[in-house]
Structures are given as structure tokens and as C-alpha cells.
Scaffold this motif. Structure first.
Motif, PDB file in Angstrom:
ATOM      1  N   SER A   8       0.852  -1.179   0.000  1.00  0.00           N
ATOM      2  CA  SER A   8       0.000   0.000   0.000  1.00  0.00           C
ATOM      3  C   SER A   8       0.886   1.225   0.000  1.00  0.00           C
ATOM      4  O   SER A   8       2.075   1.142   0.349  1.00  0.00           O
ATOM      5  CB  SER A   8      -0.876  -0.011   1.263  1.00  0.00           C
ATOM      6  OG  SER A   8      -1.496   1.243   1.485  1.00  0.00           O
ATOM      7  N   VAL A   9       0.308   2.344  -0.352  1.00  0.00           N
ATOM      8  CA  VAL A   9       1.040   3.599  -0.121  1.00  0.00           C
ATOM      9  C   VAL A   9       1.387   3.712   1.359  1.00  0.00           C
ATOM     10  O   VAL A   9       2.380   4.342   1.732  1.00  0.00           O
ATOM     11  CB  VAL A   9       0.203   4.803  -0.615  1.00  0.00           C
ATOM     12  CG1 VAL A   9      -1.050   5.001   0.220  1.00  0.00           C
ATOM     13  CG2 VAL A   9       1.044   6.083  -0.631  1.00  0.00           C
ATOM     14  N   ALA A  55      -2.504   3.532  -3.826  1.00  0.00           N
ATOM     15  CA  ALA A  55      -3.295   4.376  -2.939  1.00  0.00           C
ATOM     16  C   ALA A  55      -4.688   3.743  -2.849  1.00  0.00           C
ATOM     17  O   ALA A  55      -4.812   2.521  -2.960  1.00  0.00           O
ATOM     18  CB  ALA A  55      -3.336   5.803  -3.480  1.00  0.00           C
ATOM     19  N   ALA A  98      -2.983  13.011  -3.180  1.00  0.00           N
ATOM     20  CA  ALA A  98      -2.677  12.498  -4.520  1.00  0.00           C
ATOM     21  C   ALA A  98      -2.846  13.581  -5.576  1.00  0.00           C
ATOM     22  O   ALA A  98      -3.693  14.468  -5.463  1.00  0.00           O
ATOM     23  CB  ALA A  98      -3.575  11.307  -4.850  1.00  0.00           C
ATOM     24  N   ALA A 135       5.145   2.089  -6.709  1.00  0.00           N
ATOM     25  CA  ALA A 135       4.065   2.985  -6.296  1.00  0.00           C
ATOM     26  C   ALA A 135       3.034   3.124  -7.400  1.00  0.00           C
ATOM     27  O   ALA A 135       3.363   3.376  -8.550  1.00  0.00           O
ATOM     28  CB  ALA A 135       4.631   4.354  -5.938  1.00  0.00           C
ATOM     29  N   ASP A 174       0.175   5.265  -6.880  1.00  0.00           N
ATOM     30  CA  ASP A 174      -0.458   6.105  -5.863  1.00  0.00           C
ATOM     31  C   ASP A 174      -0.926   7.457  -6.359  1.00  0.00           C
ATOM     32  O   ASP A 174      -1.202   8.351  -5.561  1.00  0.00           O
ATOM     33  CB  ASP A 174       0.504   6.291  -4.678  1.00  0.00           C
ATOM     34  CG  ASP A 174       1.795   7.004  -5.080  1.00  0.00           C
ATOM     35  OD1 ASP A 174       1.918   7.417  -6.259  1.00  0.00           O
ATOM     36  OD2 ASP A 174       2.674   7.162  -4.222  1.00  0.00           O
ATOM     37  N   TRP A 199       0.993  10.434  -4.865  1.00  0.00           N
ATOM     38  CA  TRP A 199       0.997  10.678  -3.407  1.00  0.00           C
ATOM     39  C   TRP A 199       2.430  10.816  -2.885  1.00  0.00           C
ATOM     40  O   TRP A 199       2.746  11.772  -2.164  1.00  0.00           O
ATOM     41  CB  TRP A 199       0.280   9.512  -2.737  1.00  0.00           C
ATOM     42  CG  TRP A 199       0.055   9.573  -1.261  1.00  0.00           C
ATOM     43  CD1 TRP A 199       0.859  10.107  -0.296  1.00  0.00           C
ATOM     44  CD2 TRP A 199      -1.093   9.060  -0.550  1.00  0.00           C
ATOM     45  NE1 TRP A 199       0.313   9.958   0.955  1.00  0.00           N
ATOM     46  CE2 TRP A 199      -0.890   9.314   0.818  1.00  0.00           C
ATOM     47  CE3 TRP A 199      -2.236   8.386  -0.949  1.00  0.00           C
ATOM     48  CZ2 TRP A 199      -1.808   8.915   1.799  1.00  0.00           C
ATOM     49  CZ3 TRP A 199      -3.154   7.994   0.020  1.00  0.00           C
ATOM     50  CH2 TRP A 199      -2.951   8.259   1.379  1.00  0.00           C
TER      51      TRP A 199
END
Length: 257
Positions: A139-140, A183, A217, A249, A251, A254
Motif C-alpha cells: 500500500s502507499v 493508494a 494524490a 508505487a 499512488d 501521493w
């Protein structure tokens, strides 16, 4: 699509819905036999039936059950996995001083200790064949922290470290190990979080997504499960043989801050 994974076997945890479901479908379409692992018995059997695979009904917080993977494979004549996708997860949101210790422990068992126990069971056959792919759906929050998510952040940070150790140990045997760091993805887990946040803040679900979830983000939308599955599929392909020990990533920018 082509079938670069023909003749391969894949184990996907949490595969009855969300990212796991999209991943199971993608790997099956690429030619892999898929073992659908989930605590949701009806969901796992439905997905396995759809894909022509097998269903392993398991609560990954029950580590004794996790350790019986080999017995299940033998009893059901399912081949030892060439591909392991550690995807199953859950969330609990609370400040540390009010975070139930039993929930903290359950999250770490499902998202860190179960992946370790699964990996240690599948690596010997991967080493013997000279091919293996371990993909960890991190995950982020494996790269960044957020308040009120102590167990989730701790588990994902631990998974990042485990993935890198697998990569270093497995490299000489044709085994890669990587993390994918999305994300917020449009999954049942995230939908539940949206509802909880809306109730807690007294705002609408759309406002939760825009003002809270997507605030860090640059790309202002939820990620679709199929997007994550595409990256899993690539990491499992022969073309990704030199990608290992990475945290990729996804994301929306982010972590660019």
C-alpha cells in the motif's frame, strides 16, 4: 490476450473480491491455474468455479490453518504454486490509545505473518523449478504513515521488509519478490472506510473521497482493481525477471511530495 503463464499455478489470497478477484481473473486469463484463497467460502467457490481453479477456504489469522497449505494442495491435487500473490487484508481505524490489542494482532497475522508462512511453504518448489514470483499487495501506507492506522501501517511496513529479504534470498533460484503500493483502490475494504469516515465527519461519501482520501494524490480518482491486476500480471511474466526487491508505487503521485 496471450497466455505467458500457461502451465503455471498461482495462489491468490483474498481472491473473492476486490484486487484479489481482479488478479485471479487476470492470471487465469494469462493461462495460470488459480487457487482462490479467501475466508468467504461462497465467494471463493464462486470465483474458483468461474476460473476453473480451486478454492481454499482459510482464515489467514489462523496460522495453524495457514501452515496446512501443503495438506490442502496434496488432497486436492493442486500443483505447488509458481506464483504467490499476498493480497488479503483488513483495516481498523482508531487512535493508538484506543486501538484494541486483539485487532492489532489480527491485522499483523493476516497481512504479515501469514504471508511469511505461505512464502516459506512455497519457496522450496519454486527453487527446485528455478522459477517463482512473489507479489505482495502492499500500500502507499507501506511507504507513508497516516494517523489512526497503527496496525495497517505497521503490517505493510513489515511486508515491505519481508519482500526485500525474499528477493535477496530467491534471486539465485529464479524467484522474484516485489511489492505493489497502491493508494485507495475501489474495493469493498475502501467502500467500508468511506462510509465510516462519512459518518465520523458528518460529510457525504463523495466529500470523503475528495477531501480526505485523495487529498495527498495528484490524480484525483480511485484506482480500479483491474489496474492493480495488470501490474501483478506483468510482474509475474517472463519480461519482469529482472524486477525484484522493488516497491512499485501506484499512488497517483501521493509519494511525489
Amino acid at each position: 490476450m496471450s497466455t505467458p503463464l500457461a502451465g503455471r499455478a498461482a495462489l491468490v489470497t483474498g481472491a473473492a473480491s476486490g484486487i484479489g478477484l481482479a488478479t485471479a481473473r487476470h492470471l487465469a486469463a494469462a493461462g495460470a491455474a488459480v487457487l482462490v484463497a479467501d475466508i468467504d467460502a461462497d465467494g471463493a467457490k464462486r470465483v474458483a468455479g468461474e476460473l476453473g481453479g480451486a478454492a481454499w477456504i482459510a482464515d489467514l489469522a489462523d496460522l495453524d490453518a495457514v501452515d496446512r497449505l501443503g495438506d490442502f494442495l496434496a488432497a486436492n491435487r493442486f500443483p505447488a504454486p509458481d506464483i504467490l500473490v499476498n493480497n488479503a487484508g483488513l483495516q481498523h481505524v482508531a487512535p493508538i490509545e484506543r486501538f484494541p490489542p486483539e485487532r492489532f494482532g489480527r491485522l499483523l497475522r493476516v497481512m504479515l505473518e501469514a504471508p511469511f508462512r505461505l512464502v516459506r511453504q512455497v519457496l522450496p518448489a519454486m527453487y527446485e523449478r528455478g522459477f517463482g514470483r512473489v507479489v505482495n499487495i502492499s500500500s502507499v501506507h507501506g511507504l507513508r504513515a497516516s494517523p489512526y492506522k497503527a496496525a495497517y501501517v505497521a503490517a505493510k511496513h513489515g511486508l515491505e521488509g519481508l519482500s526485500k529479504v525474499i528477493a535477496l534470498e530467491g534471486a539465485a533460484h529464479g524467484v522474484t519478490s516485489n511489492c505493489i503500493n497502491p493508494a485507495y483502490v475501489r474495493t469493498p475494504l475502501v467502500e467500508d472506510q468511506i462510509a465510516d469516515q462519512a459518518a465520523a465527519h458528518g460529510i457525504s461519501a463523495d466529500e470523503v473521497v475528495e477531501r480526505i482520501m485523495l487529498a495527498p494524490a495528484a490524480v484525483k480518482r480511485l484506482i480500479e482493481p483491474a489496474e492493480v491486476a495488470e501490474l501483478v500480471g506483468y510482474l509475474c511474466s517472463p519480461a519482469a525477471a529482472s524486477i525484484t526487491g522493488a516497491s512499485l508505487a501506484m499512488d497517483g503521485g501521493w509519494t511525489a511530495h
